[in-house]
Scaffold this motif. Structure first.
Motif, PDB file in Angstrom:
ATOM      1  N   THR A  36      -2.434 -27.852 -48.210  1.00 44.54           N
ATOM      2  CA  THR A  36      -3.345 -26.945 -48.931  1.00 44.54           C
ATOM      3  C   THR A  36      -3.868 -25.849 -48.008  1.00 44.54           C
ATOM      4  OG1 THR A  36      -3.976 -28.705 -50.448  1.00 44.54           O
ATOM      5  CG2 THR A  36      -5.440 -26.798 -50.320  1.00 44.54           C
ATOM      6  N   LEU A  45      -0.645 -20.037 -52.085  1.00 44.69           N
ATOM      7  CA  LEU A  45      -1.441 -20.600 -53.183  1.00 44.69           C
ATOM      8  C   LEU A  45      -2.280 -19.495 -53.810  1.00 44.69           C
ATOM      9  CD1 LEU A  45      -2.692 -23.975 -51.652  1.00 44.69           C
ATOM     10  CD2 LEU A  45      -0.854 -23.631 -53.293  1.00 44.69           C
ATOM     11  N   VAL A  51      -5.850 -23.065 -56.074  1.00 44.44           N
ATOM     12  CA  VAL A  51      -6.855 -23.489 -55.106  1.00 44.44           C
ATOM     13  C   VAL A  51      -8.130 -22.681 -55.348  1.00 44.44           C
ATOM     14  CG1 VAL A  51      -6.167 -21.861 -53.288  1.00 44.44           C
ATOM     15  CG2 VAL A  51      -7.235 -24.043 -52.666  1.00 44.44           C
ATOM     16  N   GLU A  55     -13.054 -25.834 -52.911  1.00 42.97           N
ATOM     17  CA  GLU A  55     -12.128 -26.848 -52.409  1.00 42.97           C
ATOM     18  C   GLU A  55     -11.771 -26.570 -50.947  1.00 42.97           C
ATOM     19  OE1 GLU A  55      -9.849 -27.880 -56.607  1.00 42.97           O
ATOM     20  OE2 GLU A  55      -9.004 -26.360 -55.269  1.00 42.97           O
ATOM     21  N   VAL A  56     -11.555 -25.310 -50.628  1.00 43.71           N
ATOM     22  CA  VAL A  56     -11.223 -24.948 -49.247  1.00 43.71           C
ATOM     23  C   VAL A  56     -12.409 -25.234 -48.332  1.00 43.71           C
ATOM     24  CG1 VAL A  56     -10.562 -23.053 -47.709  1.00 43.71           C
ATOM     25  CG2 VAL A  56      -9.513 -23.262 -49.980  1.00 43.71           C
TER      26      VAL A  56
END
Length: 131
Positions: A36, A45, A51, A55-56
């Motif tokens: 990811t 992405l 994404v 989330e990152v």
């Protein structure tokens, strides 16, 4: 409607991602995090489809929680990684830099934005601390 908080792991998306990662073996978890973060860094992405910034931020927080300076994050992360190597730490730093502006746009109230910014700064300090 999702829930968002100013903490690194305080959104529904981050919590769902961490739950998914917790169900994986340690090796699979490292592979998923690496994949990811690499996808964010390389641009393979798509933001807000494949994404999301929260989330990152959570993934960078998970990497940081696995470092000596990130012990305070460990319990909040709901799962863990083995001690990350320099490549994964570097990807986390780079992906966080790309996600930070998106993540900071989410805060309407100045107090929330200030707290979120401080959380990002703390996260960066842990990720950039000498080994």
């Amino acid at each position: 409607m999702g829930t968002f908080g100013v903490g690194l792991f305080d959104s529904d998306g981050a919590q769902d991602l961490l739950d998914d990662l917790a169900a994986l073996s340690s090796a699979e978890r490292v592979l998923a995090v690496t994949s990811t973060l690499s996808g964010v860094v390389t641009g393979s992405l798509t933001w807000n489809r494949e994404v999301f910034p929260d989330e990152v931020v959570a993934l960078a927080g998970l990497v940081a929680a696995s470092l000596p300076g990130g012990r305070s994050l460990k319990g909040k992360a709901k799962t863990s990684l083995p001690t990350p190597g320099p490549d994964l730490i570097g990807m986390a730093v780079e992906a966080l830099a790309l996600a930070s502006d998106f993540w900071m746009r989410a805060w309407v109230h100045a107090a929330d934005a200030a707290e979120a910014r401080e959380n990002l700064n703390d996260l960066r300090r842990v990720l950039l601390a000498p080994a």
